[in-house]
Enzyme design. Structure first.
Site, PDB file in Angstrom:
ATOM      1  N   LYS A 209       0.827  -1.211   0.000  1.00 25.49           N
ATOM      2  CA  LYS A 209       0.000   0.000   0.000  1.00 25.49           C
ATOM      3  C   LYS A 209       0.865   1.268   0.000  1.00 25.49           C
ATOM      4  O   LYS A 209       0.592   2.234  -0.719  1.00 25.49           O
ATOM      5  CB  LYS A 209      -0.931  -0.014   1.214  1.00 25.49           C
ATOM      6  CG  LYS A 209      -1.671   1.272   1.467  1.00 25.49           C
ATOM      7  CD  LYS A 209      -2.602   1.614   0.303  1.00 25.49           C
ATOM      8  CE  LYS A 209      -3.048   3.052   0.365  1.00 25.49           C
ATOM      9  NZ  LYS A 209      -4.422   3.227   0.640  1.00 25.49           N
ATOM     10  N   CYS A 263      -3.765  11.063   1.809  1.00 28.84           N
ATOM     11  CA  CYS A 263      -3.053   9.807   1.525  1.00 28.84           C
ATOM     12  C   CYS A 263      -1.729  10.016   0.805  1.00 28.84           C
ATOM     13  O   CYS A 263      -0.674   9.701   1.337  1.00 28.84           O
ATOM     14  CB  CYS A 263      -3.931   8.904   0.659  1.00 28.84           C
ATOM     15  SG  CYS A 263      -5.543   8.649   1.362  1.00 28.84           S
TER      16      CYS A 263
HETATM   17  N1  SAJ Z   1      -2.792  14.760  -8.673  1.00 27.86           N
HETATM   18  C1  SAJ Z   1      -2.015  15.512  -9.543  1.00 27.86           C
HETATM   19  N2  SAJ Z   1      -1.694  14.985 -10.759  1.00 27.86           N
HETATM   20  C2  SAJ Z   1      -2.125  13.748 -11.148  1.00 27.86           C
HETATM   21  C3  SAJ Z   1      -2.913  12.984 -10.259  1.00 27.86           C
HETATM   22  C4  SAJ Z   1      -3.223  13.522  -9.030  1.00 27.86           C
HETATM   23  O1  SAJ Z   1      -1.608  16.639  -9.233  1.00 27.86           O
HETATM   24  O2  SAJ Z   1      -1.796  13.345 -12.280  1.00 27.86           O
HETATM   25  C5  SAJ Z   1      -3.126  15.326  -7.342  1.00 27.86           C
HETATM   26  C6  SAJ Z   1      -4.625  15.511  -7.117  1.00 27.86           C
HETATM   27  O3  SAJ Z   1      -5.060  16.736  -7.664  1.00 27.86           O
HETATM   28  C7  SAJ Z   1      -4.698  15.471  -5.601  1.00 27.86           C
HETATM   29  C8  SAJ Z   1      -3.598  14.463  -5.232  1.00 27.86           C
HETATM   30  O4  SAJ Z   1      -2.748  14.374  -6.357  1.00 27.86           O
HETATM   31  O5  SAJ Z   1      -4.373  16.722  -5.033  1.00 27.86           O
HETATM   32  C9  SAJ Z   1      -4.084  13.087  -4.843  1.00 27.86           C
HETATM   33  O6  SAJ Z   1      -5.174  12.701  -5.665  1.00 27.86           O
HETATM   34  P1  SAJ Z   1      -5.305  11.230  -6.283  1.00 27.86           P
HETATM   35  O7  SAJ Z   1      -6.521  11.202  -7.132  1.00 27.86           O
HETATM   36  O8  SAJ Z   1      -4.031  10.814  -6.931  1.00 27.86           O
HETATM   37  O9  SAJ Z   1      -5.415  10.271  -5.018  1.00 27.86           O
HETATM   38  P2  SAJ Z   1      -6.314  10.219  -3.687  1.00 27.86           P
HETATM   39  O10 SAJ Z   1      -5.492  10.799  -2.580  1.00 27.86           O
HETATM   40  O11 SAJ Z   1      -7.670  10.781  -3.885  1.00 27.86           O
HETATM   41  O12 SAJ Z   1      -6.430   8.623  -3.494  1.00 27.86           O
HETATM   42  C10 SAJ Z   1      -5.235   7.856  -3.443  1.00 27.86           C
HETATM   43  C11 SAJ Z   1      -5.384   6.655  -4.389  1.00 27.86           C
HETATM   44  N3  SAJ Z   1      -4.095   5.977  -4.561  1.00 27.86           N
HETATM   45  C12 SAJ Z   1      -3.549   5.779  -5.789  1.00 27.86           C
HETATM   46  O13 SAJ Z   1      -4.077   6.140  -6.806  1.00 27.86           O
HETATM   47  C13 SAJ Z   1      -2.241   5.052  -5.830  1.00 27.86           C
HETATM   48  C14 SAJ Z   1      -6.417   5.678  -3.839  1.00 27.86           C
HETATM   49  O14 SAJ Z   1      -6.486   4.504  -4.638  1.00 27.86           O
HETATM   50  C15 SAJ Z   1      -6.056   5.300  -2.399  1.00 27.86           C
HETATM   51  O15 SAJ Z   1      -7.018   4.410  -1.839  1.00 27.86           O
HETATM   52  C16 SAJ Z   1      -6.055   6.586  -1.582  1.00 27.86           C
HETATM   53  O16 SAJ Z   1      -5.019   7.439  -2.106  1.00 27.86           O
HETATM   54  C17 SAJ Z   1      -5.785   6.219  -0.133  1.00 27.86           C
HETATM   55  O17 SAJ Z   1      -6.757   6.243   0.655  1.00 27.86           O
HETATM   56  O18 SAJ Z   1      -4.660   5.833   0.185  1.00 27.86           O
END
Ligand code: SAJ
Length: 414
Positions: A209, A263
């Site tokens: 994870k 996360c």
């Molecule tokens: N973000 C970017 N660029 C990207 C993708 C995301 O700047 O290309 C930013 C988003 O705007 C946001 C942050 O990253 O601020 C996180 O967003 P996210 O959509 O990547 O992830 P979370 O935090 O909503 O959810 C993540 C997920 N993990 C992964 O994709 C590896 C989810 O599957 C997990 O269950 C969750 O963390 C968790 O609870 O750990």
């Protein structure tokens, strides 16, 4: 199998973004579920069939399973066949893991754990937590883990915004303290998950994870670094990424105002704290992503300097689109920094965020922000903001760290 009949009682501890959807989905699958939370207002809301978090489809599902008598909430655990711990695991000020909620949950269920029960930790945790904070905490003197009681880790993997699909559809990694613990936990997840249930040991599951979220953090950092270097060279980083991604083995993620949520910006620290000398790349990625909001603030203030008494309009405060979740949000950080800078008047608009959550900021309607802004910052790409164009914002200078409006070929975009 003792203690795990199809209709056995499941006690889900922690009714936040992970625990409540999990409890509701288990109830829909025919289980009798008792959800436990230390916040009485959350417990009361759920027992009325209401939900205090924004997640598509969750309010209808909770109302349905509460009305059907299959889910109820309580501040006290109950005797159950299966306990699922979904409590927060934040980082402390010094960035070491804060396992106090996991320990408190283990202590709370201890009097209710009977012989044959299964205890699963879903909270994202540093290696060793399932053993030290859960197994050692819940197992009564003289009992043997893997014979009298079964303890495993199955890290949650759900993406906010798509939780109800992902909690059932995603593959799951199940790691027990012993092989028998793994087997019991895997059978439990197989009973309601349509994705594959992959078996391993507890430490490996914990590490898997942390690797998933660190992988994403490192790759977003690469995109953010790219966006900062390209902006100094007159190149559109979004076009660079789009074209580079046409290579069959390249898949760069998207830059933004920084990394938010509870996360991706937090979990890499669990790997760092377990081996500070072996995690240079992960630490650097954290620094790059944490520096991005300030870079955006600099871009906005540079644009505002060109205007007399500028109005700065900030679109979006939540950490990502389609949610009102403000936890660790870089968008909120940018808006607050601009507001505190005293450079002009800052107006904010986020259709998902309750104004009372940010009493320090001046909220306005989208129409008012568009009409009044001299500098417009696109912080959170909610669908409500897609499709805006120079016709919507007139002469305003646009700062668009997510590249949301680049298609609309706006003159004056930074
Ligand atoms: N973000 C970017 N660029 C990207 C993708 C995301 O700047 O290309 C930013 C988003 O705007 C946001 C942050 O990253 O601020 C996180 O967003 P996210 O959509 O990547 O992830 P979370 O935090 O909503 O959810 C993540 C997920 N993990 C992964 O994709 C590896 C989810 O599957 C997990 O269950 C969750 O963390 C968790 O609870 O750990």
């Amino acid at each position: 199998m003792q203690g795990q009949s199809e209709n056995g009682v499941v006690c889900v501890v922690g009714l936040g973004y992970v625990g409540l959807p999990m409890a509701a989905v288990l109830a829909r699958a025919g289980r009798q579920v008792v959800g436990v939370d230390v916040r009485p207002e959350v417990v009361e809301a759920i027992n009325r069939g209401e939900v205090v978090i924004h997640e598509p489809g969750l309010d209808e599902l909770v109302a349905e399973v509460v009305a059907a008598g299959r889910l109820r909430a309580s501040v006290e655990p109950v005797e159950a066949d299966v306990f699922v711990l979904c409590v927060p695991t934040p980082v402390c000020e010094d960035r070491s893991p804060d396992l106090s909620y996991v320990r408190a949950a283990a202590e709370a269920i201890r009097p209710w754990v009977r012989e044959g029960a299964l205890v699963v930790l879903e909270s994202t945790s540093p290696p060793g937590t399932t053993q030290e904070a859960v197994a050692d905490g819940v197992v009564p003197e003289g009992w043997v883990v893997g014979r009298d009681v079964f303890v495993a880790h199955c890290p949650e993997r759900v993406l906010p915004g798509q939780i109800l699909q992902e909690v059932v559809g995603n593959d799951r990694v199940v790691g027990g303290i012993t092989d028998e613990c793994t087997e019991r936990a895997a059978e439990f997840y197989d009973s309601f998950v349509s994705g594959a249930v992959l078996r391993t040991d507890a430490r490996t599951a914990e590490m898997v994870k942390l690797v998933e979220n660190s992988f994403r953090d490192v790759n977003i950092a690469f995109a953010n670094e790219l966006s900062m270097l390209a902006s100094g060279q007159g190149v559109d980083p979004f076009r660079v990424i789009e074209l580079a991604n046409r290579h069959p083995r390249v898949n760069v993620l998207q830059p933004g105002p920084g990394v938010g949520g509870h996360c991706i910006g937090v979990d890499p620290w669990f790997l760092v704290s377990s081996a500070p000398e072996a995690t240079d790349l992960i630490q650097t990625a954290r620094r790059v992503n944490d520096a991005k909001p300030e870079f955006v603030v600099g871009q906005v203030l540079a644009a505002a300097k060109e205007k007399q008494d500028p109005v700065i309009g900030c679109l979006g405060l939540a950490y990502k689109s389609g949610t009102g979740d403000l936890r660790e949000s870089p968008s909120l950080q940018v808006a607050r920094r601009l507001n505190e800078s005293g450079e002009g008047t800052v107006l904010v608009c986020d259709p998902y965020v309750d104004e009372q959550e940010c009493p320090d900021l001046a909220f306005a309607s989208l129409a008012d922000v568009l009409e009044q802004s001299d500098v417009l910052v696109m912080l959170t790409d909610h669908s409500e903001f897609h499709g805006l164009s120079p016709a919507s914002w007139g002469d305003a200078v646009v700062v668009d760290p997510r590249g949301c409006w680049r298609e609309s070929a706006c003159a004056g975009a930074v």
